[in-house]
Design a protein around this motif. Structure first.
Motif, mmCIF file in Angstrom:
data_model
loop_
_atom_site.group_PDB
_atom_site.id
_atom_site.type_symbol
_atom_site.label_atom_id
_atom_site.label_comp_id
_atom_site.label_asym_id
_atom_site.label_seq_id
_atom_site.Cartn_x
_atom_site.Cartn_y
_atom_site.Cartn_z
ATOM 1 N N THR A 105 -51.831 -49.739 6.007
ATOM 2 C CA THR A 105 -50.591 -49.156 6.529
ATOM 3 C C THR A 105 -50.367 -47.720 6.072
ATOM 4 O O THR A 105 -49.673 -46.964 6.749
ATOM 5 C CB THR A 105 -49.393 -50.016 6.096
ATOM 6 O OG1 THR A 105 -49.357 -50.091 4.654
ATOM 7 C CG2 THR A 105 -49.521 -51.427 6.652
ATOM 8 N N ALA A 106 -50.909 -47.328 4.946
ATOM 9 C CA ALA A 106 -50.617 -45.998 4.404
ATOM 10 C C ALA A 106 -51.515 -44.915 4.978
ATOM 11 O O ALA A 106 -51.342 -43.736 4.653
ATOM 12 C CB ALA A 106 -50.745 -46.009 2.881
ATOM 13 N N PRO A 155 -48.642 -41.611 1.056
ATOM 14 C CA PRO A 155 -48.675 -42.227 2.391
ATOM 15 C C PRO A 155 -48.380 -41.213 3.485
ATOM 16 O O PRO A 155 -47.711 -40.200 3.271
ATOM 17 C CB PRO A 155 -47.588 -43.305 2.313
ATOM 18 C CG PRO A 155 -47.392 -43.568 0.847
ATOM 19 C CD PRO A 155 -47.648 -42.259 0.178
ATOM 20 N N SER A 159 -46.558 -43.748 8.298
ATOM 21 C CA SER A 159 -46.365 -44.945 7.485
ATOM 22 C C SER A 159 -44.968 -44.988 6.879
ATOM 23 O O SER A 159 -44.308 -46.034 6.900
ATOM 24 C CB SER A 159 -47.423 -44.987 6.382
ATOM 25 O OG SER A 159 -47.171 -46.037 5.469
ATOM 26 N N SER A 354 -55.029 -55.044 1.546
ATOM 27 C CA SER A 354 -53.654 -55.269 1.089
ATOM 28 C C SER A 354 -53.147 -54.021 0.374
ATOM 29 O O SER A 354 -53.912 -53.284 -0.246
ATOM 30 C CB SER A 354 -53.588 -56.475 0.154
ATOM 31 O OG SER A 354 -54.247 -56.208 -1.065
ATOM 32 N N ASP A 355 -51.848 -53.787 0.497
ATOM 33 C CA ASP A 355 -51.261 -52.561 -0.041
ATOM 34 C C ASP A 355 -51.479 -52.434 -1.541
ATOM 35 O O ASP A 355 -51.829 -51.352 -2.040
ATOM 36 C CB ASP A 355 -49.761 -52.512 0.273
ATOM 37 C CG ASP A 355 -49.487 -52.364 1.761
ATOM 38 O OD1 ASP A 355 -50.411 -51.912 2.479
ATOM 39 O OD2 ASP A 355 -48.374 -52.704 2.210
#
Length: 444
Positions: A105-106, A155, A159, A354-355
């Motif tokens: 996501t980033a 990020p 994002s 995963s973040d």
């Protein structure tokens, strides 16, 4: 045994069960010749058939440990070992870790600094990292090395918008990271060195009373003289700046500009003397919206005319032009570190999505670069012979020699320490021979 001794200072950051898994992952990351995935780390440590393999993945994506606490202890380890006194020079720069995937996501779309040029623009999808590195001479290398201590994920704007967060610019992350390092080392003078991306007023003012900032300066920067002294007849608010000074690009063509010739011992990573012509003075650097900042600027030109003129500045007006130039060219080692971590520690080969795992893995690999450089101080010295070949002359030790020395200790160091007195007994356990062979056969 060696790894436990070397990492003893970091033991307090983990629980007992997590610590055993961390040792396995670190050893695997050092020994693995190719990708630095959790699976490759388990293979290199003889855990191909381990049924609890998910526990090692959970160290990165679920376990409770503070990466910033680790960065603090690593920072203190480097300072105590390599910079026990004097100012601490810290280089800061960003790098793009090329990654694709909807679950990352980033990530964002950025200009690829490696593949792009002045006339060719190349975009890349990836993660943007800001890394702070201690720029200090390392005994076994004989040169200044850039040792990462704190790495932050910045990020993308997309994002942050999707997660409802305020977007932070790269300079905002730089300000927070620089202040954090100043808090970790309150009794030492710190000098931050960055490229033109960090030549901003907000960052210079954030470090006014805590540290010094050295960076490039635009040739059209607004420079002013100090304000005139107030008298009894002065009215109104005190002036913040005096008369505007000529632009630096104007001084380049002004025949009355006083130029001085100096010789610097090294220039952008090259161990050879470089002759430069410089002009320098102090001024107030001003931009609307922020108070003027006293700086010392240094205008540099190549006597042979092969390089374009460039300007540097320091927020410490007491520094000499030679000191400013010598400190700034140390920054080149940051680029060397980024390249060596990709070549020898597998940065950009991770496959976490995963973040939490993403935020932890890349800083851990960069920190491992610093740890290996520290451990090599116990294994190598100035008289050590670099690993070379008949077709490749190599006179100086590099990071490949450092990680090779550490790998050698981890592979066979404990074998000969515990060898039995009877020479007929087998010294190398069969499983270790198999792992060595697999490391060679499946290196990728």
């Amino acid at each position: 045994m060696f790894l436990r001794q070397w990492l003893q200072d970091l033991r307090v950051c983990f629980t007992a069960p997590s610590w055993e898994h961390v040792l396995v992952l670190i050893m695997g990351a050092i020994l693995a010749p190719g990708k630095r995935t959790v699976s490759s780390c388990l293979r290199m440590t003889g855990r191909t058939n381990a049924r609890n393999f998910s526990s090692y993945h959970q160290i990165l994506n679920r376990a409770r440990w503070d990466s910033r606490r680790l960065a603090h202890r690593l920072f203190i380890m480097i300072i105590n070992r390599l910079v026990p006194e004097g100012p601490v020079v810290i280089g800061m720069d960003d790098t793009i870790e090329r990654r694709w995937g909807q679950k990352i996501t980033a990530r964002g779309i950025y200009r690829d600094p490696v593949r792009s040029s002045h006339g060719h623009f190349v975009k890349a999808s990836g993660l943007r990292w800001l890394s702070f590195m201690v720029l200090t001479p390392v005994p076994w290398a004989g040169v200044v090395k850039a040792l990462p201590v704190l790495t932050l994920l910045a990020p993308s704007e997309r994002s942050n918008r999707q997660h409802g967060r305020r977007h932070k610019l790269l300079t905002d992350w730089a300000r927070q990271g620089a202040r954090q390092l100043c808090r970790w080392l309150p009794d030492r003078d710190i000098i931050f060195v960055g490229d033109s991306s960090f030549a901003v007023h907000e960052l210079a003012h954030a470090l006014t009373s805590r540290a010094t900032l050295i960076s490039r300066l635009r040739l059209d920067a607004n420079l002013f003289a100090p304000p005139p002294p107030r008298t009894a007849r002065s009215v109104g608010r005190p002036a913040m700046k005096g008369a505007q000074l000529p632009k630096l690009k104007t001084l380049l063509s002004d025949p009355t500009t006083p130029w001085f010739r100096i010789i610097v011992p090294s220039w952008y990573g090259r161990k050879q003397e470089k002759t430069l012509e410089i002009a320098s003075d102090t001024a107030l650097w001003y931009r609307p919206g922020t108070p003027p900042r006293p700086i010392r600027w240094v205008l540099v030109r190549d006597p042979k005319g092969k390089r374009d003129p460039q300007a540097f500045f320091s927020t410490d007006t007491a520094q000499t032009p030679q000191e400013i130039i010598a400190l700034f060219v140390r920054r080149w080692q940051v680029e060397v570190t980024f390249a060596e971590t990709r070549a020898h520690l597998g940065v950009e080969t991770q496959r976490q999505w995963s973040d939490k795992a993403i935020v932890r893995t890349t800083p851990a690999l960069l920190g491992l670069y610093s740890l290996i450089s520290l451990w090599a101080c116990d294994l190598l010295n100035a008289s050590s012979t670099p690993y070379a070949a008949a077709w490749y002359r190599k006179t100086n030790l590099t990071f490949s020699d450092a990680i090779g020395a550490v790998r050698l200790v981890l592979w066979i160091g404990d074998i000969f320490q515990h060898s039995p007195s009877d020479r007929k007994h087998e010294k190398i356990p069969p499983d270790k021979v198999v792992r060595m062979a697999e490391a060679l056969c499946f290196a990728a």
